[in-house]
Design a protein around this motif. Structure first.
Motif, PDB file in Angstrom:
ATOM      1  N   LEU A 294       0.493  -1.420   0.015  1.00  0.00           N
ATOM      2  CA  LEU A 294      -0.081   0.125  -0.145  1.00  0.00           C
ATOM      3  C   LEU A 294       1.043   1.106  -0.308  1.00  0.00           C
ATOM      4  CD1 LEU A 294      -2.633  -1.281   2.502  1.00  0.00           C
ATOM      5  CD2 LEU A 294      -3.138  -1.085  -0.281  1.00  0.00           C
ATOM      6  N   ILE A 295       2.586   1.369   0.771  1.00  0.00           N
ATOM      7  CA  ILE A 295       2.958   2.660   0.637  1.00  0.00           C
ATOM      8  C   ILE A 295       3.552   2.049  -0.479  1.00  0.00           C
ATOM      9  CG2 ILE A 295       5.439   3.176   2.285  1.00  0.00           C
ATOM     10  CD1 ILE A 295       2.488   3.442   3.955  1.00  0.00           C
ATOM     11  N   ALA A 296       3.961   1.927  -0.826  1.00  0.00           N
ATOM     12  CA  ALA A 296       4.582   1.524  -2.227  1.00  0.00           C
ATOM     13  C   ALA A 296       4.240   2.267  -3.696  1.00  0.00           C
ATOM     14  CB  ALA A 296       5.033  -0.409  -3.195  1.00  0.00           C
ATOM     15  N   ASN A 297       2.434   1.477  -3.046  1.00  0.00           N
ATOM     16  CA  ASN A 297       1.261   1.880  -4.463  1.00  0.00           C
ATOM     17  C   ASN A 297       0.904   3.990  -4.026  1.00  0.00           C
ATOM     18  OD1 ASN A 297       1.475   0.070  -6.269  1.00  0.00           O
ATOM     19  ND2 ASN A 297      -0.105  -0.715  -5.062  1.00  0.00           N
ATOM     20  N   THR A 298       1.072   4.229  -3.137  1.00  0.00           N
ATOM     21  CA  THR A 298       0.866   5.639  -2.821  1.00  0.00           C
ATOM     22  C   THR A 298       0.712   6.419  -3.649  1.00  0.00           C
ATOM     23  OG1 THR A 298       2.083   5.203  -0.600  1.00  0.00           O
ATOM     24  CG2 THR A 298       0.996   7.729  -1.277  1.00  0.00           C
ATOM     25  N   THR A 299       1.397   7.066  -4.840  1.00  0.00           N
ATOM     26  CA  THR A 299       0.752   7.539  -5.984  1.00  0.00           C
ATOM     27  C   THR A 299      -0.972   7.031  -6.936  1.00  0.00           C
ATOM     28  OG1 THR A 299       3.435   7.828  -6.390  1.00  0.00           O
ATOM     29  CG2 THR A 299       1.974   8.278  -8.230  1.00  0.00           C
ATOM     30  N   SER A 300      -0.707   6.069  -7.331  1.00  0.00           N
ATOM     31  CA  SER A 300      -1.798   5.642  -7.592  1.00  0.00           C
ATOM     32  C   SER A 300      -2.913   5.535  -7.163  1.00  0.00           C
ATOM     33  CB  SER A 300      -1.932   4.692  -8.103  1.00  0.00           C
ATOM     34  OG  SER A 300      -2.222   3.534  -7.505  1.00  0.00           O
ATOM     35  N   ILE A 301      -3.010   5.316  -5.338  1.00  0.00           N
ATOM     36  CA  ILE A 301      -4.330   5.369  -4.891  1.00  0.00           C
ATOM     37  C   ILE A 301      -4.470   6.824  -4.243  1.00  0.00           C
ATOM     38  CG2 ILE A 301      -4.560   4.934  -2.027  1.00  0.00           C
ATOM     39  CD1 ILE A 301      -2.577   2.582  -2.260  1.00  0.00           C
ATOM     40  N   VAL A 302      -3.577   7.607  -3.933  1.00  0.00           N
ATOM     41  CA  VAL A 302      -3.850   9.249  -4.311  1.00  0.00           C
ATOM     42  C   VAL A 302      -4.170   9.634  -5.198  1.00  0.00           C
ATOM     43  CG1 VAL A 302      -2.635  11.369  -3.374  1.00  0.00           C
ATOM     44  CG2 VAL A 302      -2.580   9.454  -2.398  1.00  0.00           C
ATOM     45  N   GLY A 303      -4.088   9.021  -6.428  1.00  0.00           N
ATOM     46  CA  GLY A 303      -5.132  10.153  -7.780  1.00  0.00           C
ATOM     47  C   GLY A 303      -5.822   9.004  -7.433  1.00  0.00           C
ATOM     48  N   GLU A 304      -6.196   7.781  -7.300  1.00  0.00           N
ATOM     49  CA  GLU A 304      -7.692   7.951  -7.142  1.00  0.00           C
ATOM     50  C   GLU A 304      -8.995   8.748  -6.177  1.00  0.00           C
ATOM     51  OE1 GLU A 304      -9.781   3.606  -6.267  1.00  0.00           O
ATOM     52  OE2 GLU A 304      -8.362   3.126  -6.319  1.00  0.00           O
ATOM     53  N   LEU A 305      -8.036   8.913  -5.041  1.00  0.00           N
ATOM     54  CA  LEU A 305      -8.467   9.451  -3.806  1.00  0.00           C
ATOM     55  C   LEU A 305      -9.228  11.011  -4.250  1.00  0.00           C
ATOM     56  CD1 LEU A 305      -9.632  10.048  -0.863  1.00  0.00           C
ATOM     57  CD2 LEU A 305      -7.071  11.117  -0.400  1.00  0.00           C
ATOM     58  N   GLU A 306      -8.218  11.567  -5.368  1.00  0.00           N
ATOM     59  CA  GLU A 306      -8.375  13.070  -5.718  1.00  0.00           C
ATOM     60  C   GLU A 306      -9.495  12.801  -6.533  1.00  0.00           C
ATOM     61  OE1 GLU A 306      -3.934  13.849  -6.970  1.00  0.00           O
ATOM     62  OE2 GLU A 306      -3.707  14.173  -5.051  1.00  0.00           O
ATOM     63  N   VAL A 307      -9.379  12.178  -7.657  1.00  0.00           N
ATOM     64  CA  VAL A 307     -10.903  11.676  -8.248  1.00  0.00           C
ATOM     65  C   VAL A 307     -12.364  12.235  -6.961  1.00  0.00           C
ATOM     66  CG1 VAL A 307     -12.446  11.069  -9.452  1.00  0.00           C
ATOM     67  CG2 VAL A 307      -9.567  10.626 -10.219  1.00  0.00           C
ATOM     68  N   LEU A 308     -12.297  11.233  -6.095  1.00  0.00           N
ATOM     69  CA  LEU A 308     -13.280  11.558  -5.120  1.00  0.00           C
ATOM     70  C   LEU A 308     -13.380  12.955  -4.801  1.00  0.00           C
ATOM     71  CD1 LEU A 308     -15.383   9.234  -3.424  1.00  0.00           C
ATOM     72  CD2 LEU A 308     -13.302   9.724  -1.649  1.00  0.00           C
ATOM     73  N   LEU A 309     -12.424  13.115  -3.941  1.00  0.00           N
ATOM     74  CA  LEU A 309     -11.859  14.559  -3.373  1.00  0.00           C
ATOM     75  C   LEU A 309     -13.139  15.601  -4.247  1.00  0.00           C
ATOM     76  CD1 LEU A 309      -8.445  14.618  -1.439  1.00  0.00           C
ATOM     77  CD2 LEU A 309     -10.283  13.781  -0.505  1.00  0.00           C
ATOM     78  N   GLU A 310     -12.176  15.855  -5.108  1.00  0.00           N
ATOM     79  CA  GLU A 310     -13.025  16.387  -6.321  1.00  0.00           C
ATOM     80  C   GLU A 310     -14.457  16.496  -5.964  1.00  0.00           C
ATOM     81  OE1 GLU A 310     -12.185  18.962  -7.892  1.00  0.00           O
ATOM     82  OE2 GLU A 310      -9.713  18.401  -7.475  1.00  0.00           O
ATOM     83  N   GLN A 311     -15.164  15.411  -6.227  1.00  0.00           N
ATOM     84  CA  GLN A 311     -16.968  15.223  -5.971  1.00  0.00           C
ATOM     85  C   GLN A 311     -17.617  15.539  -4.706  1.00  0.00           C
ATOM     86  OE1 GLN A 311     -16.431  10.944  -6.593  1.00  0.00           O
ATOM     87  NE2 GLN A 311     -16.291  11.186  -8.898  1.00  0.00           N
ATOM     88  N   THR A 312     -16.273  15.677  -3.474  1.00  0.00           N
ATOM     89  CA  THR A 312     -16.794  15.702  -2.251  1.00  0.00           C
ATOM     90  C   THR A 312     -17.854  16.730  -1.806  1.00  0.00           C
ATOM     91  OG1 THR A 312     -15.261  14.234  -1.635  1.00  0.00           O
ATOM     92  CG2 THR A 312     -15.783  15.573   0.114  1.00  0.00           C
ATOM     93  N   ILE A 313     -16.736  17.889  -2.343  1.00  0.00           N
ATOM     94  CA  ILE A 313     -17.170  19.522  -2.297  1.00  0.00           C
ATOM     95  C   ILE A 313     -18.596  20.028  -2.399  1.00  0.00           C
ATOM     96  CG2 ILE A 313     -16.873  20.934  -4.626  1.00  0.00           C
ATOM     97  CD1 ILE A 313     -16.121  21.994  -1.430  1.00  0.00           C
ATOM     98  N   ALA A 314     -19.917  19.177  -3.617  1.00  0.00           N
ATOM     99  CA  ALA A 314     -20.831  18.904  -4.065  1.00  0.00           C
ATOM    100  C   ALA A 314     -21.600  19.105  -3.092  1.00  0.00           C
ATOM    101  CB  ALA A 314     -21.522  18.767  -5.267  1.00  0.00           C
ATOM    102  N   LEU A 315     -21.169  17.852  -1.940  1.00  0.00           N
ATOM    103  CA  LEU A 315     -22.051  17.187  -0.633  1.00  0.00           C
ATOM    104  C   LEU A 315     -22.617  17.569   0.311  1.00  0.00           C
ATOM    105  CD1 LEU A 315     -20.491  13.358  -1.379  1.00  0.00           C
ATOM    106  CD2 LEU A 315     -23.157  14.471  -1.939  1.00  0.00           C
ATOM    107  N   LEU A 316     -20.605  19.221  -0.028  1.00  0.00           N
ATOM    108  CA  LEU A 316     -21.830  19.775   1.051  1.00  0.00           C
ATOM    109  C   LEU A 316     -22.514  20.400   2.058  1.00  0.00           C
ATOM    110  CD1 LEU A 316     -17.802  20.328   1.783  1.00  0.00           C
ATOM    111  CD2 LEU A 316     -18.611  17.883   2.320  1.00  0.00           C
ATOM    112  N   SER A 317     -22.902  20.760   2.903  1.00  0.00           N
ATOM    113  CA  SER A 317     -24.057  20.894   2.897  1.00  0.00           C
ATOM    114  C   SER A 317     -23.398  22.357   4.621  1.00  0.00           C
ATOM    115  CB  SER A 317     -25.285  21.163   3.495  1.00  0.00           C
ATOM    116  OG  SER A 317     -26.347  21.350   3.912  1.00  0.00           O
TER     117      SER A 317
END
Ligand SMILES: N[C@@H](CCC(=O)N[C@@H](CS)C(=O)NCC(=O)O)C(=O)O
Length: 211
Positions: free
Chosen positions: A136-159
């Motif tokens: 998991l540590i070795a794959n940090t770059t690709s995991i973080v890349g996937e997470l950043e896509v999710l983070l972009e979608q998160t702001i629309a959910l906040l109230s």
């Protein structure tokens, strides 16, 4: 009321977020991660959060605890199913939380991991062939890349309405309690508005980021 927690735990953090936002004082006790005896004595299994009410009754489901706190505060029955958009978001966010948090949290200065035995116990319980910590540590770059896509979608959910509306409060609690757990990985590039919300939520709820 006394709440037994682990500091990293998102289910504990959602309860703490609600209590913090509603101004409910909780006596927080952080269990050592390897301590099985205390939760087993209280509720028969190793699980947190555990809420002990002033009359001695015990509750272990975060959503039930939140429902009780919200009903007390708003003096009304609460709508307590998170919104479907937040439930869908959570289904994507929790696996990424494991991939980011599992190999890192036990190295942080969290109270549940103060003892070496607690750190060993964490790795023994959480590491699997699919969630191999070194991989998991070795794959940090690709995991973080996937997470950043999710983070972009998160702001629309906040109230914004979250201290007045039970559902908004619950949705934001779920989102904050997961987002805070990603904060241990410094290479994540947070959308600025989400990062501002994260820091503001930490302040308003008095539930710190997991760093
Ligand atoms: N459905 C429960 C889930 C609680 C839960 O999964 N807690 C985790 C911590 S995040 C736990 O205590 N796991 C046992 C362990 O890690 O040993 C809730 O919402 O409160």
């Amino acid at each position: 009321m006394k709440l037994y927690i682990y500091e990293h735990c998102p289910f504990c953090a959602r309860v703490r977020y609600i209590a913090g936002r509603l101004g409910v004082a909780l006596d927080i006790e952080v269990l050592a991660y390897h301590d099985e005896a205390t939760p087993v004595r209280l509720v028969g299994k190793k699980i947190v959060p555990i809420l002990q009410l002033d009359d001695g009754r015990l509750m272990t489901e975060s959503l039930e605890i939140i429902e009780m706190l919200i009903k007390l505060h708003f003096q009304a029955p609460a709508e307590l199913t998170p919104s479907s958009a937040v439930l869908a978001w959570q289904r994507n966010a929790l696996p990424l939380l494991q991939k980011i948090g599992y190999p890192r949290w036990h190295h942080l200065a969290l109270k549940e991991f103060a003892a070496a035995q607690s750190r060993t116990s964490w790795q023994a319980r959480k590491e699997t062939s699919e969630l191999n910590f070194l991989a998991l540590i070795a794959n940090t770059t690709s995991i973080v890349g996937e997470l950043e896509v999710l983070l972009e979608q998160t702001i629309a959910l906040l109230s914004d309405a979250d201290s007045q509306q039970p559902l908004a409060l619950l949705d934001n609690a779920i989102i904050y309690s997961i987002l805070r757990g990603y904060a241990c990985e410094p290479s994540i590039s947070w959308p600025p508005a989400l990062h501002r919300w994260l820091k503001q939520s930490a302040q308003l709820s008095c539930v710190p980021l997991v760093v």
